[in-house]
Motif scaffolding. Sequence first.
Motif, PDB file in Angstrom:
ATOM      1  N   TRP A   1      -5.899   2.900   4.803  1.00  0.00           N
ATOM      2  CA  TRP A   1      -4.836   2.283   4.012  1.00  0.00           C
ATOM      3  C   TRP A   1      -5.365   1.116   3.185  1.00  0.00           C
ATOM      4  O   TRP A   1      -6.244   0.385   3.624  1.00  0.00           O
ATOM      5  CB  TRP A   1      -3.737   1.750   4.935  1.00  0.00           C
ATOM      6  N   VAL A   2      -4.766   0.961   2.012  1.00  0.00           N
ATOM      7  CA  VAL A   2      -4.927  -0.266   1.230  1.00  0.00           C
ATOM      8  C   VAL A   2      -3.621  -1.046   1.368  1.00  0.00           C
ATOM      9  O   VAL A   2      -2.541  -0.522   1.077  1.00  0.00           O
ATOM     10  CB  VAL A   2      -5.202   0.035  -0.254  1.00  0.00           C
ATOM     11  N   LEU A   3      -3.730  -2.270   1.835  1.00  0.00           N
ATOM     12  CA  LEU A   3      -2.549  -3.123   2.009  1.00  0.00           C
ATOM     13  C   LEU A   3      -2.438  -4.083   0.836  1.00  0.00           C
ATOM     14  O   LEU A   3      -3.363  -4.858   0.573  1.00  0.00           O
ATOM     15  CB  LEU A   3      -2.658  -3.905   3.317  1.00  0.00           C
TER      16      LEU A   3
ATOM     17  N   TRP B   1       0.066   0.590   1.050  1.00  0.00           N
ATOM     18  CA  TRP B   1       1.270   0.027   1.677  1.00  0.00           C
ATOM     19  C   TRP B   1       1.647  -1.262   0.946  1.00  0.00           C
ATOM     20  O   TRP B   1       0.782  -2.078   0.628  1.00  0.00           O
ATOM     21  CB  TRP B   1       1.034  -0.275   3.155  1.00  0.00           C
ATOM     22  N   GLY B   2       2.961  -1.431   0.717  1.00  0.00           N
ATOM     23  CA  GLY B   2       3.452  -2.649   0.076  1.00  0.00           C
ATOM     24  C   GLY B   2       3.326  -2.627  -1.428  1.00  0.00           C
ATOM     25  O   GLY B   2       3.182  -3.682  -2.066  1.00  0.00           O
ATOM     26  N   ALA B   3       3.425  -1.445  -2.040  1.00  0.00           N
ATOM     27  CA  ALA B   3       3.217  -1.313  -3.480  1.00  0.00           C
ATOM     28  C   ALA B   3       4.315  -2.020  -4.270  1.00  0.00           C
ATOM     29  O   ALA B   3       5.499  -1.916  -3.950  1.00  0.00           O
ATOM     30  CB  ALA B   3       3.179   0.165  -3.860  1.00  0.00           C
ATOM     31  N   VAL B   4       3.906  -2.731  -5.304  1.00  0.00           N
ATOM     32  CA  VAL B   4       4.817  -3.343  -6.270  1.00  0.00           C
ATOM     33  C   VAL B   4       4.430  -2.814  -7.639  1.00  0.00           C
ATOM     34  O   VAL B   4       3.254  -2.860  -8.016  1.00  0.00           O
ATOM     35  CB  VAL B   4       4.721  -4.880  -6.243  1.00  0.00           C
ATOM     36  N   LEU B   5       5.398  -2.319  -8.380  1.00  0.00           N
ATOM     37  CA  LEU B   5       5.123  -1.773  -9.717  1.00  0.00           C
ATOM     38  C   LEU B   5       5.497  -2.806 -10.784  1.00  0.00           C
ATOM     39  O   LEU B   5       6.437  -3.582 -10.598  1.00  0.00           O
ATOM     40  CB  LEU B   5       5.888  -0.477  -9.916  1.00  0.00           C
ATOM     41  N   PRO B   6       4.767  -2.839 -11.887  1.00  0.00           N
ATOM     42  CA  PRO B   6       5.024  -3.852 -12.914  1.00  0.00           C
ATOM     43  C   PRO B   6       6.450  -3.758 -13.478  1.00  0.00           C
ATOM     44  O   PRO B   6       6.942  -2.665 -13.774  1.00  0.00           O
ATOM     45  CB  PRO B   6       3.988  -3.524 -14.002  1.00  0.00           C
ATOM     46  N   SER B   7       7.095  -4.903 -13.600  1.00  0.00           N
ATOM     47  CA  SER B   7       8.427  -4.934 -14.204  1.00  0.00           C
ATOM     48  C   SER B   7       8.339  -4.483 -15.651  1.00  0.00           C
ATOM     49  O   SER B   7       7.333  -4.695 -16.327  1.00  0.00           O
ATOM     50  CB  SER B   7       9.011  -6.347 -14.131  1.00  0.00           C
ATOM     51  N   GLU B   8       9.430  -3.877 -16.138  1.00  0.00           N
ATOM     52  CA  GLU B   8       9.455  -3.299 -17.483  1.00  0.00           C
ATOM     53  C   GLU B   8      10.580  -3.949 -18.286  1.00  0.00           C
ATOM     54  O   GLU B   8      11.737  -3.526 -18.206  1.00  0.00           O
ATOM     55  CB  GLU B   8       9.674  -1.788 -17.380  1.00  0.00           C
TER      56      GLU B   8
ATOM     57  N   ALA C   1       1.752  -6.595  -8.315  1.00  0.00           N
ATOM     58  CA  ALA C   1       1.789  -5.386  -9.140  1.00  0.00           C
ATOM     59  C   ALA C   1       0.402  -5.050  -9.667  1.00  0.00           C
ATOM     60  O   ALA C   1      -0.009  -3.880  -9.697  1.00  0.00           O
ATOM     61  CB  ALA C   1       2.771  -5.568 -10.290  1.00  0.00           C
ATOM     62  N   GLU C   2      -0.357  -6.072 -10.074  1.00  0.00           N
ATOM     63  CA  GLU C   2      -1.709  -5.819 -10.580  1.00  0.00           C
ATOM     64  C   GLU C   2      -2.615  -5.287  -9.473  1.00  0.00           C
ATOM     65  O   GLU C   2      -3.434  -4.373  -9.697  1.00  0.00           O
ATOM     66  CB  GLU C   2      -2.289  -7.104 -11.176  1.00  0.00           C
ATOM     67  N   ARG C   3      -2.444  -5.834  -8.252  1.00  0.00           N
ATOM     68  CA  ARG C   3      -3.240  -5.332  -7.127  1.00  0.00           C
ATOM     69  C   ARG C   3      -2.886  -3.874  -6.816  1.00  0.00           C
ATOM     70  O   ARG C   3      -3.751  -3.070  -6.451  1.00  0.00           O
ATOM     71  CB  ARG C   3      -3.030  -6.214  -5.891  1.00  0.00           C
ATOM     72  N   THR C   4      -1.613  -3.526  -6.966  1.00  0.00           N
ATOM     73  CA  THR C   4      -1.193  -2.149  -6.740  1.00  0.00           C
ATOM     74  C   THR C   4      -1.837  -1.218  -7.758  1.00  0.00           C
ATOM     75  O   THR C   4      -2.374  -0.157  -7.399  1.00  0.00           O
ATOM     76  CB  THR C   4       0.342  -2.033  -6.826  1.00  0.00           C
ATOM     77  N   LEU C   5      -1.788  -1.587  -9.027  1.00  0.00           N
ATOM     78  CA  LEU C   5      -2.393  -0.748 -10.071  1.00  0.00           C
ATOM     79  C   LEU C   5      -3.898  -0.618  -9.872  1.00  0.00           C
ATOM     80  O   LEU C   5      -4.482   0.461 -10.081  1.00  0.00           O
ATOM     81  CB  LEU C   5      -2.090  -1.320 -11.449  1.00  0.00           C
TER      82      LEU C   5
ATOM     83  N   GLU D   1       7.450   1.048  -0.313  1.00  0.00           N
ATOM     84  CA  GLU D   1       6.684   0.736   0.887  1.00  0.00           C
ATOM     85  C   GLU D   1       5.338   1.470   0.890  1.00  0.00           C
ATOM     86  O   GLU D   1       4.318   0.926   1.308  1.00  0.00           O
ATOM     87  CB  GLU D   1       7.478   1.102   2.149  1.00  0.00           C
ATOM     88  N   ILE D   2       5.345   2.723   0.414  1.00  0.00           N
ATOM     89  CA  ILE D   2       4.141   3.549   0.470  1.00  0.00           C
ATOM     90  C   ILE D   2       3.947   4.275  -0.856  1.00  0.00           C
ATOM     91  O   ILE D   2       4.920   4.757  -1.453  1.00  0.00           O
ATOM     92  CB  ILE D   2       4.254   4.596   1.606  1.00  0.00           C
ATOM     93  N   LEU D   3       2.703   4.375  -1.286  1.00  0.00           N
ATOM     94  CA  LEU D   3       2.291   5.324  -2.325  1.00  0.00           C
ATOM     95  C   LEU D   3       1.224   6.226  -1.714  1.00  0.00           C
ATOM     96  O   LEU D   3       0.221   5.739  -1.170  1.00  0.00           O
ATOM     97  CB  LEU D   3       1.721   4.605  -3.546  1.00  0.00           C
ATOM     98  N   LEU D   4       1.463   7.528  -1.780  1.00  0.00           N
ATOM     99  CA  LEU D   4       0.502   8.509  -1.269  1.00  0.00           C
ATOM    100  C   LEU D   4      -0.143   9.235  -2.431  1.00  0.00           C
ATOM    101  O   LEU D   4       0.559   9.752  -3.318  1.00  0.00           O
ATOM    102  CB  LEU D   4       1.206   9.531  -0.370  1.00  0.00           C
ATOM    103  N   ARG D   5      -1.459   9.307  -2.446  1.00  0.00           N
ATOM    104  CA  ARG D   5      -2.142  10.060  -3.509  1.00  0.00           C
ATOM    105  C   ARG D   5      -1.938  11.548  -3.276  1.00  0.00           C
ATOM    106  O   ARG D   5      -2.119  12.048  -2.163  1.00  0.00           O
ATOM    107  CB  ARG D   5      -3.634   9.735  -3.527  1.00  0.00           C
ATOM    108  N   ASP D   6      -1.510  12.253  -4.319  1.00  0.00           N
ATOM    109  CA  ASP D   6      -1.300  13.692  -4.251  1.00  0.00           C
ATOM    110  C   ASP D   6      -2.651  14.378  -4.470  1.00  0.00           C
ATOM    111  O   ASP D   6      -3.119  14.523  -5.607  1.00  0.00           O
ATOM    112  CB  ASP D   6      -0.287  14.124  -5.311  1.00  0.00           C
TER     113      ASP D   6
END
Length: 525
Positions: A66-68, A94-101, A79-83, A111-116
């Motif tokens: 996992w990447v936390l 875990w703990g993903a934040v997406l950039p506000s638009e 958000a930048e760490r998530t990207l 809470e989670i992003l899973l790579r497909d």
Amino acid sequence: MSQRTAVSLEAAALTRCRHRVYLDATFPDELAGAPENPGARQRQEAAAAHREAIRQTLFDADPDGWVLVAPEGPMSQRAERTLDACRAGADRIWGAVLPSEPDTGRRGRSEILLRDAEHGGYIPVIVVNHKVTDPGHGALTTDLFAWAPAVDETRKVRSQVRDQMRLAHLYRMLERHGLASPAKVAGAIGYGGDCILVHDLDQILDDYDARLADRLEIARGLTPTAPSQIGECKTCPWWDRCRAELTVTRDVSLVAPGQRAAVLRELEVHTIDGLARWEGGEPEAWPQGSFEDAIVTARAWIAGAPLVRRYRHVHVHRADVEVDIDMESYHEHGAYLWGTLLNSRSSSEYIPFATWEPVPTDDEARSFAEFWRWLSDQRRAAERRGKTFAAYCYSRSAEDKWLLSSARRFHGFPGVPELAEVKAFIGSDEWVDIFQAVTDQFVCPNGKGLKKIAPIAGHHWRDAEAGGEASMSWYREAVGMAGEPDPAQRVRLLEYNEDDVIATKVLREWMSDRAVLDIPFVEDL
């Protein structure tokens, strides 16, 4: 873009009252200064604890997989760490934040992003503290630890539009950065946390896009809204403001909330007075519930009557030996307290059966078995003496649920009854629901909850904060979920439970003796 139009919405706004969306966006300072709702705080604490339990389970199973995204720091940095993690090809975040638009108005977290691994991109998975499936078959689920969706023959989907809208929201945000899985799927881990429910976003996205466009127009002040009472109002920070407006205009939603008010407005009935004067039959599009009761409720509101009798005489089942029962549970985790009131002609005795180990716990079996043994002893003793017996509760669905559930869960524990024995009791004439007696014999303009009805009979709770949601916070402190157990909160819960069983006794006796004198008959309005 002005401050008024530079709105930012989380997915929760898409299933929220449209007028609340307007008020939240237009008066942010007032919203920030609103008193904290104890029930909302309790739900937030419980949800946070559930999320942490799921995170711990997943990380324990694969600590290096996992990447936390640490929860510290501004949202823009998270958000930048998530990207960065996505661009680096992290398998699980875990703990993903997406950039506000700012242009689309979206902001959101997953809470989670899973790579497909099959299609590329990421699948959003949220963790929620409510049920996402029920027993049945046909749901598409996958294991917590490996994404492999398959039809589940043991579960069916429990519809949760709020989850669907949040997942579609997150998908669109991932899509903007070229990070969304082309499979157009997403997941939700619900209460219980033993699987991921898989959502097909192709069936959701059109509805999501329409809802987002609507709420953005409202938040930007481009589409007018007006208050109208719905179920959400009782927990809304704006309700006092809206209720005052609705009272001034004598709005029909005060007595016919929700879809009922919408149907009446289509018929040009906008006020309580208009409904009270209604002549003719039930509207063709009338939703569930009695239309005649709606008319009576309007007339009662005008007359200031807290209740209205349906019949000239009021009846409630009585017995020689009477026991009042009220159960307290903590979410879906367990029933920690069975409170009883044993009544004789001259006195009443409160007898609680509790466990103060955090539920779920096997000690719950012990307290339930003691309660059932005591109740059975009272029934048998009455029978030996040739006396009639009745046990009373208010709105039996919760008690029935936990009676049956406890018998199933703790089958084989000492003193725990067989399921058939419990079913025989709850199906007998000895188990009496005072809520049903109230529903059958009164029209209740202000609601039928025990806290609404019992004061009319003269009963009052000792604790001004007494209520189901408040008791959840008391329970967490009583059993030490966030520190040392607090004995004072245990006393508070016992007093609250005792007042609940006394309330059903007072209400029952009032219905037998004074209700016909205190409450107007429907034909007298």
